[in-house]
Design an enzyme around this catalytic site. Structure first.
Site, PDB file in Angstrom:
ATOM      1  N   ASN A   9       0.740  -1.131   0.040  1.00 54.17           N
ATOM      2  CA  ASN A   9       0.054  -0.038  -0.157  1.00 54.17           C
ATOM      3  C   ASN A   9       0.938   1.179   0.076  1.00 54.17           C
ATOM      4  OD1 ASN A   9      -1.993   1.834   0.508  1.00 54.17           O
ATOM      5  ND2 ASN A   9      -2.170   1.390   2.572  1.00 54.17           N
ATOM      6  N   HIS A  96      -9.670   1.375   4.917  1.00 51.89           N
ATOM      7  CA  HIS A  96      -8.467   1.654   5.429  1.00 51.89           C
ATOM      8  C   HIS A  96      -8.934   2.491   6.530  1.00 51.89           C
ATOM      9  CE1 HIS A  96      -4.478   3.074   6.316  1.00 51.89           C
ATOM     10  NE2 HIS A  96      -4.014   1.884   5.654  1.00 51.89           N
ATOM     11  N   GLU A  98      -7.112   5.099   7.605  1.00 49.10           N
ATOM     12  CA  GLU A  98      -7.053   6.604   7.188  1.00 49.10           C
ATOM     13  C   GLU A  98      -8.090   7.085   6.610  1.00 49.10           C
ATOM     14  OE1 GLU A  98      -3.363   5.941   5.230  1.00 49.10           O
ATOM     15  OE2 GLU A  98      -2.344   5.386   7.040  1.00 49.10           O
ATOM     16  N   GLU A 168      -5.506  -4.407  10.869  1.00 53.35           N
ATOM     17  CA  GLU A 168      -4.470  -3.328  11.131  1.00 53.35           C
ATOM     18  C   GLU A 168      -4.953  -2.566  12.207  1.00 53.35           C
ATOM     19  OE1 GLU A 168      -2.430  -2.429   7.187  1.00 53.35           O
ATOM     20  OE2 GLU A 168      -4.278  -1.013   7.245  1.00 53.35           O
TER      21      GLU A 168
HETATM   22  P1  PGA Z   1       2.531   0.720   7.739  1.00 51.85           P
HETATM   23  O1  PGA Z   1       1.244   0.930   7.018  1.00 51.85           O
HETATM   24  O2  PGA Z   1       3.064  -0.509   7.250  1.00 51.85           O
HETATM   25  O3  PGA Z   1       3.317   1.897   7.107  1.00 51.85           O
HETATM   26  O4  PGA Z   1       2.240   0.808   9.208  1.00 51.85           O
HETATM   27  C1  PGA Z   1       0.323  -0.309   6.842  1.00 51.85           C
HETATM   28  C2  PGA Z   1      -1.019   0.045   6.011  1.00 51.85           C
HETATM   29  O5  PGA Z   1      -1.462   1.362   6.502  1.00 51.85           O
HETATM   30  O6  PGA Z   1      -1.488  -0.319   5.363  1.00 51.85           O
END
Ligand code: PGA
Length: 251
Positions: A9, A96, A98, A168
């Site tokens: 990603n 996700h 975010e 996550e």
């Molecule tokens: P990271 O992000 O590996 O930088 O922690 C993972 C993600 O947000 O999919």
């Protein structure tokens, strides 16, 4: 036996030159595939076509980072699942953290995206996970269950026979602080158990991958867990050597 899946990603990183170099760095090691591992790259939308042509003829497949919930219409700025499919995108990340937090995407909206992706033949990679406050309150399991249930309500549990789940924990994303192997395995097993209550066959076949500060050092132990079927890799996927090592660390 479930195959593993490792997805990059890239988030909102890169430009034409950076991405060209990054993919060129991946191809020597990954073009023929890595035994038993599905390898997916999710670039930002404008670079999908470029990455598609760079990975043509390799075992690497294309994913997108998000998708609109609607098929077409007056949704300025949105990209539909059928448009992604038109560009040979096979996987798409939905929900996700975010997007859930920055774009206020609620569970129901994420579930609509999940369904829209499947209707166009894409494989949704559904992200679930709790915040640090929720973990501290002892409600991590409930949060993940709520996120999964919203999808089951709209897609049915069999929706997970053509999907990937990415656990996550929000506190582990981009922080350098990965969940411990035990914390991750425990949640992955709980997710599989939750699905098994409704359909054991689906539960045993669905790939559940872990995301949150995965790097070449912690990947082998995470991926060795019985319910961790690979990873969703953010920061470490922006470096070709790191991403290759993570893919190769699937045992
Ligand atoms: P990271 O992000 O590996 O930088 O922690 C993972 C993600 O947000 O999919």
């Amino acid at each position: 036996m479930r195959r593993a899946l490792v997805a990059a990603n890239w988030k909102m990183h890169g430009n034409r030159i950076f991405i060209q170099e990054l993919v060129s760095g991946l191809i020597p090691a990954l073009s023929g595939g890595v035994n038993g591992v599905d390898i997916v790259i999710c670039p930002p939308f404008p670079y999908l076509q470029m990455v598609d042509s760079l990975i043509k003829g390799t075992e690497i497949v294309l994913g997108a980072q998000d998708v609109g919930a609607h098929e077409s219409g007056p949704y300025t700025g949105e990209v539909s699942a059928s448009m992604l499919a038109d560009f040979r995108v096979r996987y798409v990340i939905v929900g996700h953290s975010e997007r859930r937090s920055l774009m206020n995407e609620c569970d129901q909206h994420v579930a609509e995206k999940f369904v829209a992706a499947q209707q166009s033949g894409l494989i949704p990679v559904l992200c679930v996970g709790e915040t640090l406050a929720e973990r501290d309150q002892g409600i991590a399991g409930q949060v993940v269950e709520r996120q999964l249930s919203a999808v089951i309500d709209q897609a049915g549990v069999t929706g997970f026979s053509r999907a990937v789940i990415a656990y996550e924990p929000v506190w582990a994303i981009g922080t350098g602080r990965s969940a411990s192997v035990e914390q991750a395995q425990e949640m992955h097993a709980a997710i599989r158990q939750l699905i098994a209550l409704q359909d054991d066959e689906v539960a045993q076949s669905v790939q559940i991958i872990y995301g949150g500060s995965v790097n070449p050092e912690n990947a082998p132990a995470l991926f060795a867990q019985p319910d961790i079927d690979g990873g969703l890799i953010g920061g470490a996927s922006l470096n070709a050597d790191s991403f290759v090592r993570i893919c190769q660390s699937v045992s």
